[in-house]
Design a protein around this motif. Structure first.
Motif, PDB file in Angstrom:
ATOM      1  N   THR A   5      47.012  39.910  36.432  1.00 52.42           N
ATOM      2  CA  THR A   5      47.536  39.990  35.204  1.00 52.42           C
ATOM      3  C   THR A   5      47.068  38.592  34.556  1.00 52.42           C
ATOM      4  O   THR A   5      46.800  38.342  33.400  1.00 52.42           O
ATOM      5  N   PHE A   6      47.614  37.543  35.260  1.00 49.11           N
ATOM      6  CA  PHE A   6      47.141  36.009  35.021  1.00 49.11           C
ATOM      7  C   PHE A   6      45.907  35.790  34.633  1.00 49.11           C
ATOM      8  O   PHE A   6      45.261  35.138  33.839  1.00 49.11           O
ATOM      9  N   HIS A   7      44.931  36.270  35.630  1.00 48.54           N
ATOM     10  CA  HIS A   7      43.460  36.123  35.645  1.00 48.54           C
ATOM     11  C   HIS A   7      42.775  36.696  34.319  1.00 48.54           C
ATOM     12  O   HIS A   7      41.926  36.160  33.635  1.00 48.54           O
ATOM     13  N   GLN A   8      43.571  37.767  33.761  1.00 46.55           N
ATOM     14  CA  GLN A   8      43.054  38.368  32.346  1.00 46.55           C
ATOM     15  C   GLN A   8      43.369  37.317  31.373  1.00 46.55           C
ATOM     16  O   GLN A   8      42.602  37.142  30.569  1.00 46.55           O
ATOM     17  N   GLN A   9      44.628  36.906  31.335  1.00 44.31           N
ATOM     18  CA  GLN A   9      45.048  35.735  30.418  1.00 44.31           C
ATOM     19  C   GLN A   9      43.998  34.517  30.649  1.00 44.31           C
ATOM     20  O   GLN A   9      43.711  33.756  29.370  1.00 44.31           O
ATOM     21  N   GLN A  10      43.618  34.135  31.929  1.00 40.15           N
ATOM     22  CA  GLN A  10      43.160  32.848  31.812  1.00 40.15           C
ATOM     23  C   GLN A  10      41.746  32.879  31.172  1.00 40.15           C
ATOM     24  O   GLN A  10      41.297  32.133  30.629  1.00 40.15           O
ATOM     25  N   TRP A  11      41.018  33.960  31.264  1.00 34.32           N
ATOM     26  CA  TRP A  11      39.855  34.331  30.703  1.00 34.32           C
ATOM     27  C   TRP A  11      39.932  34.433  29.206  1.00 34.32           C
ATOM     28  O   TRP A  11      39.040  33.978  28.418  1.00 34.32           O
ATOM     29  N   LEU A  12      40.913  34.814  28.751  1.00 35.36           N
ATOM     30  CA  LEU A  12      41.359  35.234  27.319  1.00 35.36           C
ATOM     31  C   LEU A  12      41.376  34.028  26.660  1.00 35.36           C
ATOM     32  O   LEU A  12      40.726  33.408  25.531  1.00 35.36           O
ATOM     33  N   SER A  57      33.311  39.379  30.074  1.00 37.87           N
ATOM     34  CA  SER A  57      32.888  40.375  31.449  1.00 37.87           C
ATOM     35  C   SER A  57      33.997  40.135  32.323  1.00 37.87           C
ATOM     36  O   SER A  57      34.430  41.147  32.899  1.00 37.87           O
ATOM     37  N   ASN A  58      34.636  39.041  32.627  1.00 39.42           N
ATOM     38  CA  ASN A  58      35.402  38.689  33.496  1.00 39.42           C
ATOM     39  C   ASN A  58      36.833  39.288  33.167  1.00 39.42           C
ATOM     40  O   ASN A  58      37.705  39.817  33.892  1.00 39.42           O
ATOM     41  N   VAL A  59      37.210  39.339  31.716  1.00 40.36           N
ATOM     42  CA  VAL A  59      38.377  39.937  31.430  1.00 40.36           C
ATOM     43  C   VAL A  59      38.034  41.511  31.584  1.00 40.36           C
ATOM     44  O   VAL A  59      39.129  42.241  32.317  1.00 40.36           O
ATOM     45  N   ALA A  60      37.186  42.104  31.346  1.00 36.56           N
ATOM     46  CA  ALA A  60      36.942  43.651  31.836  1.00 36.56           C
ATOM     47  C   ALA A  60      37.093  44.003  33.328  1.00 36.56           C
ATOM     48  O   ALA A  60      37.667  44.576  33.614  1.00 36.56           O
ATOM     49  N   ALA A  61      36.547  42.925  34.065  1.00 34.11           N
ATOM     50  CA  ALA A  61      36.443  43.012  35.582  1.00 34.11           C
ATOM     51  C   ALA A  61      37.748  42.897  36.251  1.00 34.11           C
ATOM     52  O   ALA A  61      38.289  43.760  36.983  1.00 34.11           O
ATOM     53  N   GLU A  62      38.707  42.050  35.379  1.00 36.92           N
ATOM     54  CA  GLU A  62      39.917  41.794  36.077  1.00 36.92           C
ATOM     55  C   GLU A  62      40.863  42.991  35.668  1.00 36.92           C
ATOM     56  O   GLU A  62      41.641  43.336  36.401  1.00 36.92           O
ATOM     57  N   ALA A  63      40.659  43.586  34.482  1.00 36.57           N
ATOM     58  CA  ALA A  63      41.361  44.665  34.038  1.00 36.57           C
ATOM     59  C   ALA A  63      40.994  45.936  34.950  1.00 36.57           C
ATOM     60  O   ALA A  63      42.092  46.632  35.351  1.00 36.57           O
ATOM     61  N   GLN A  64      39.849  45.947  35.190  1.00 37.86           N
ATOM     62  CA  GLN A  64      39.502  47.256  35.970  1.00 37.86           C
ATOM     63  C   GLN A  64      39.953  47.193  37.490  1.00 37.86           C
ATOM     64  O   GLN A  64      40.556  47.945  38.082  1.00 37.86           O
ATOM     65  N   SER A  65      40.024  46.045  37.921  1.00 40.60           N
ATOM     66  CA  SER A  65      40.440  45.810  39.287  1.00 40.60           C
ATOM     67  C   SER A  65      41.849  45.687  39.411  1.00 40.60           C
ATOM     68  O   SER A  65      42.241  46.446  40.331  1.00 40.60           O
ATOM     69  N   ARG A  66      42.647  45.522  38.315  1.00 41.31           N
ATOM     70  CA  ARG A  66      43.937  45.460  38.393  1.00 41.31           C
ATOM     71  C   ARG A  66      44.539  46.847  38.313  1.00 41.31           C
ATOM     72  O   ARG A  66      45.505  47.425  38.978  1.00 41.31           O
ATOM     73  N   LEU A  67      43.795  47.766  37.395  1.00 45.66           N
ATOM     74  CA  LEU A  67      44.219  49.185  37.263  1.00 45.66           C
ATOM     75  C   LEU A  67      43.740  50.097  38.698  1.00 45.66           C
ATOM     76  O   LEU A  67      44.853  50.769  38.755  1.00 45.66           O
ATOM     77  N   GLN A  68      42.864  49.544  39.329  1.00 43.18           N
ATOM     78  CA  GLN A  68      42.727  50.395  40.510  1.00 43.18           C
ATOM     79  C   GLN A  68      43.653  49.889  41.536  1.00 43.18           C
ATOM     80  O   GLN A  68      44.092  50.603  42.644  1.00 43.18           O
ATOM     81  N   THR A  69      44.089  48.591  41.726  1.00 47.06           N
ATOM     82  CA  THR A  69      45.191  48.163  42.629  1.00 47.06           C
ATOM     83  C   THR A  69      46.526  48.927  42.169  1.00 47.06           C
ATOM     84  O   THR A  69      47.197  49.105  43.149  1.00 47.06           O
ATOM     85  N   SER A  70      46.622  49.016  41.119  1.00 44.78           N
ATOM     86  CA  SER A  70      47.880  49.739  40.334  1.00 44.78           C
ATOM     87  C   SER A  70      48.040  51.091  40.791  1.00 44.78           C
ATOM     88  O   SER A  70      48.801  51.788  41.501  1.00 44.78           O
TER      89      SER A  70
END
Length: 305
Positions: A181-188, A145-158
């Protein structure tokens, strides 16, 4: 225990006020995938983590960082609102009606409710909701869930990054993009660590031995006009868990003769009903309590026999 530092993690200094953009930034604060969501999500995951050590510490580290990100964004909103609406709008109206209309898009809550500051809401003024967060106690499902949350957050920031030409705003968003970007990697990497440590499989499979062993490797296709879904990896090859080959079912058969008919309604509830299923059984709160007591008695009896 948290300790507070007055110094921000990264600069939040716009070159000029922009009340309309301040409203947009609210989405990154209190939207479904805003920083308030990941902040609370990670903190509650960390608070509830039952393993002292690297996992709990990692979760709390990133949760604490997200507190700072909320502060950075709220500081940015307050500075974007500096001089608005009175000073900025007055100058805009006097010189450029089009610009005045843009600045007139300021969220009125910023001026009326927050006194020129940020709020725990999304860009439309909808309050942040604790229902946005996921903290299940299962680190595998939480990390996904954290990976998805960070991806959505990054997309909106972009997306927001492309809506401004302010160098100060862009600088902060560049930092935020990098952290997401790193937080997505951190959770993965956390998921990989769970697997390596023998604490999880590739996917959540609790009670796997009890599930329907035929249906845990079949792809059901429901398209009447043909489907290209069968061309994907998800429809062929070996399943990710176990050695079973994936079975693609282009025309899956019904597995039951259950027609889904509901029982007759309680007549005291006045549901629309034509009587086809026979008369309904009247019920009330007292009847429900009696039935509940019977259920408890049955369970006790079963446990004793």
């Amino acid at each position: 225990m948290f300790r507070y530092s007055h110094q921000l993690q990264f600069s939040a200094k716009p070159e000029k006020p922009d009340a309309l953009y301040a409203m947009k930034v609210q989405e990154l604060i209190g939207g479904q995938f805003g920083e308030m969501t990941v902040m609370m999500q990670y903190l509650f995951q960390g608070f509830n983590c039952r393993m002292p050590g690297k996992y709990k510490d990692m979760i709390m580290d990133i949760g604490t960082e997200e507190i700072g990100h909320v502060e950075m964004l709220t500081t940015m909103v307050a500075r974007l609102l500096e001089g608005a609406p009175a000073e900025v709008t007055e100058k805009a109206v006097a010189t450029n009606p089009v610009l005045a209309a843009v600045i007139g898009g300021q969220n009125p809550h910023h001026a009326i409710v927050a006194g020129g500051g940020a709020m725990p809401t999304n860009s439309q003024g909808v309050p942040w909701n604790a229902g946005y967060i996921v903290a299940s106690g299962n680190l595998l499902t939480d990390f996904r869930s954290n990976v998805a949350a960070e991806a959505q957050s990054r997309l909106q920031t972009s997306r927001l990054y492309g809506m401004t030409d302010d160098p100060g705003v862009k600088a902060m968003l560049q930092f935020n993009l990098a952290r997401d970007t790193f937080h997505q990697q951190q959770w993965l990497l956390g998921i990989q660590q769970l697997v390596d440590d023998g604490l999880a499989d590739v996917l959540e499979d609790s009670r796997g031995s009890e599930e329907d062993q035929q249906q845990n490797h079949t792809f059901w296709s429901f398209s009447l006009d043909g489907s290209a879904a069968g061309e994907g990896r998800w429809a062929s090859g070996t399943a990710l868990v176990g050695d079973q080959p994936i079975e693609y079912l282009p025309e899956p058969a019904f597995l039951t003769d259950d027609d889904g008919l509901l029982p007759p309604p309680d007549p005291e509830l006045f549901s629309t009903y034509d009587g086809d299923q026979g008369p309904g059984t009247p019920g009330d709160a007292a009847g429900a309590r009696v039935q509940g007591a019977k259920n408890v008695a049955t369970k006790i009896k079963d446990a004793l026999t």
